[in-house]
Design an enzyme around this catalytic site. Structure first.
Site, PDB file in Angstrom:
ATOM      1  N   ASN A  94      -4.322   3.349  67.913  1.00  0.00           N
ATOM      2  CA  ASN A  94      -4.813   4.836  67.531  1.00  0.00           C
ATOM      3  C   ASN A  94      -4.517   5.078  66.105  1.00  0.00           C
ATOM      4  O   ASN A  94      -3.575   5.980  65.717  1.00  0.00           O
ATOM      5  CB  ASN A  94      -4.068   5.843  68.622  1.00  0.00           C
ATOM      6  CG  ASN A  94      -2.558   5.809  68.620  1.00  0.00           C
ATOM      7  OD1 ASN A  94      -2.024   4.648  68.297  1.00  0.00           O
ATOM      8  ND2 ASN A  94      -1.886   6.924  68.995  1.00  0.00           N
ATOM      9  N   HIS A 232       5.538   3.493  78.885  1.00  0.00           N
ATOM     10  CA  HIS A 232       6.488   4.376  78.788  1.00  0.00           C
ATOM     11  C   HIS A 232       6.806   5.201  80.055  1.00  0.00           C
ATOM     12  O   HIS A 232       6.359   6.501  80.034  1.00  0.00           O
ATOM     13  CB  HIS A 232       6.404   5.195  77.401  1.00  0.00           C
ATOM     14  CG  HIS A 232       5.184   5.854  77.384  1.00  0.00           C
ATOM     15  ND1 HIS A 232       4.122   6.432  78.063  1.00  0.00           N
ATOM     16  CD2 HIS A 232       4.350   5.567  75.919  1.00  0.00           C
ATOM     17  CE1 HIS A 232       2.936   6.598  77.406  1.00  0.00           C
ATOM     18  NE2 HIS A 232       3.366   6.303  76.176  1.00  0.00           N
ATOM     19  N   ASP A 305       8.133   2.330  71.638  1.00  0.00           N
ATOM     20  CA  ASP A 305       7.159   3.215  71.522  1.00  0.00           C
ATOM     21  C   ASP A 305       7.516   3.878  70.107  1.00  0.00           C
ATOM     22  O   ASP A 305       7.405   5.096  70.033  1.00  0.00           O
ATOM     23  CB  ASP A 305       7.070   4.295  72.600  1.00  0.00           C
ATOM     24  CG  ASP A 305       5.851   5.126  72.430  1.00  0.00           C
ATOM     25  OD1 ASP A 305       5.123   5.107  71.575  1.00  0.00           O
ATOM     26  OD2 ASP A 305       5.670   6.236  73.103  1.00  0.00           O
TER      27      ASP A 305
HETATM   28 ZN   LIG Z   1       1.739   6.397  74.874  1.00  0.00          ZN
END
Ligand SMILES: [Zn+2]
Length: 431
Positions: A94, A232, A305
């Site tokens: 992203n 996650h 993350d």
């Molecule tokens: Zn995520």
């Protein structure tokens, strides 16, 4: 140059090795492992009282390049990874533009070869433009070097598309990674929905937002007989769904972040925007369930993350701040301090969850293990080293980490990638 690591405690979960051994590295590979090695001309590293582990792999990292280089670049994210003890990272797509095509996947790989001190494996989007409307050319992207697919930041809302992505992933021998979140349920929520969201007057994200998608995706993976990796994992209900799916032999794997294992929604009392993360920090009950899931093997992998954001973006009122924790430089010390040194899990299990298993899940054949012929990717740990987290020493471009000032015991002290010492940055420094 040859490297000779002397007298380290070598732990390799893939083979069950756990012994004081010497280890010789040459031309990027591990070439010998035995109790005493003599090698002329090799650079000798005294690893006595240290742990020698297969290089750590963080399969969930945001590098922000291209498009948001003020937050992080491939080069700075890789330096942060090396300092954090990671030898390989998989980067989420992203970016701006998103990584949904061969050109961008190849760009990341070639830039990483030139500028990154660790190995970088790109993850491509499941849908074009990450818009959730049509699938990317997955075969072309696998061919270009994408190791997995994810629309991380959001779920693939259309169940039919998700089903197809799972079906296509199978013959391509690739992996779908899902950020499980029903955005309609999340609404304008900024923290976990529960007692503390009412107390602090912040709008809540219900656990059902995560759990409904975890349930849907495990059902779809079962039908497609495909692998699904849940990013996650954060709620007790989601843990229960994954546990049930595993019992039914559905090919599901799951990761958990250090922050979801250590912090709860009650910490948001400070309205510190560095605690704003997606999925949100959950309740104490959820955290207990996550720790139990780690112990029982319901959760397979630790991942950071790592989500860097600039101070300008985070230095706003809580509702307006972006989601994300900059965690790659603190992940290992947090897990060593809170889980290993407190005997919640064994050191071997920790290494399995941060190296062996991510390598298997991503299909990185020569990584995540210490044996002759494997890549000379090694993480060296000092379990007794005490550190104080200081975001100002971060190699990452960003500082959004909620553990500032925490004292932690246990740290990576050397990171070796392909036989090269990439951390400490000046390798003459003592361990
Ligand atoms: Zn995520």
């Amino acid at each position: 140059m040859k490297l000779l690591l002397k007298n380290g405690r070598v732990i390799d979960p893939s083979s069950g090795k756990d012994a004081k051994l010497d280890l010789l590295v040459d031309k990027g590979k591990i070439v010998d492992i035995k109790s005493r090695i003599v090698s002329k001309g090799a650079k000798v590293i005294d690893a006595s009282r240290l742990i020698v582990a297969p290089g750590f792999i963080d399969m969930h990292v945001h590098l922000r390049e291209p498009g948001q280089e003020d937050k992080e670049t491939i080069a700075t994210g890789a330096l942060a990874a090396a300092k954090g003890g990671f030898t390989s990272i998989a980067c989420m797509p992203n970016t701006d533009p998103v990584n949904d095509n061969r050109g961008l996947t190849e760009f990341i790989i070639s830039e990483a070869k030139k500028r990154a001190v660790v190995d970088v494996f790109p993850i491509a989007t499941i849908t074009r433009g990450q818009k959730g409307e049509e699938l990317t050319d997955m075969a072309d992207l696998v061919d270009a070097g994408a190791v997995a697919f994810s629309d991380d930041g959001q779920s693939v809302e259309n169940s039919q598309l998700m089903r197809r992505a799972l079906e296509y992933s199978k013959p391509l021998n690739t992996l779908i990674i899902e950020h499980c979140e029903d955005k309609n349920l999340s609404g304008d929520g900024v923290m976990h929905e529960g007692y503390y969201s009412y107390l602090y007057g912040l709008s809540g994200i219900p656990a059902s937002s995560e759990e409904t998608i975890v349930a849907r995706d495990t059902i779809l993976a079962q039908e497609a007989k495909a692998n699904i990796h849940i990013a996650h994992l954060s709620s007790k209900g989601a843990v229960e769904i994954v546990k049930k799916a595993k019992k039914k032999k559905i090919k599901v794997t799951a990761e958990v972040t250090p922050h979801h294992l250590i912090l709860t929604d009650s910490h948001l009392k400070s309205y510190d925007t560095s605690l704003k993360v997606s999925p949100p920090l959950r309740s104490e009950e959820d955290v207990r369930a996550l720790i139990q899931a780690v112990k029982e093997g319901v959760v397979d992998v630790f991942a950071s993350d790592h989500a860097p954001h600039t101070p300008d973006e985070k230095d706003v009122e809580f509702n307006k701040a972006p989601f994300g924790i900059n965690g790659i430089e603190t992940a290992v010390s947090l897990l060593l301090d809170k889980l290993v040194n407190k005997n919640v899990i064994s050191l071997k299990k920790f290494i399995r969850m941060i190296s062996t298993t991510p390598a298997l899940i991503l299909g990185l054949e020569n990584k995540g293990k210490i044996c002759v012929g494997a890549d000379a990717d090694l993480t060296i740990l000092n379990l007794n080293k005490e550190i104080v987290v200081d975001v100002n020493t971060f190699k990452s471009k960003s500082r959004n980490n909620p553990f500032q000032g925490w004292k932690l015991k246990g740290a990576p002290v050397m990171t070796i990638v392909g036989g090269k010492i990439v951390y400490p940055f000046s390798s003459s420094k003592s361990l």
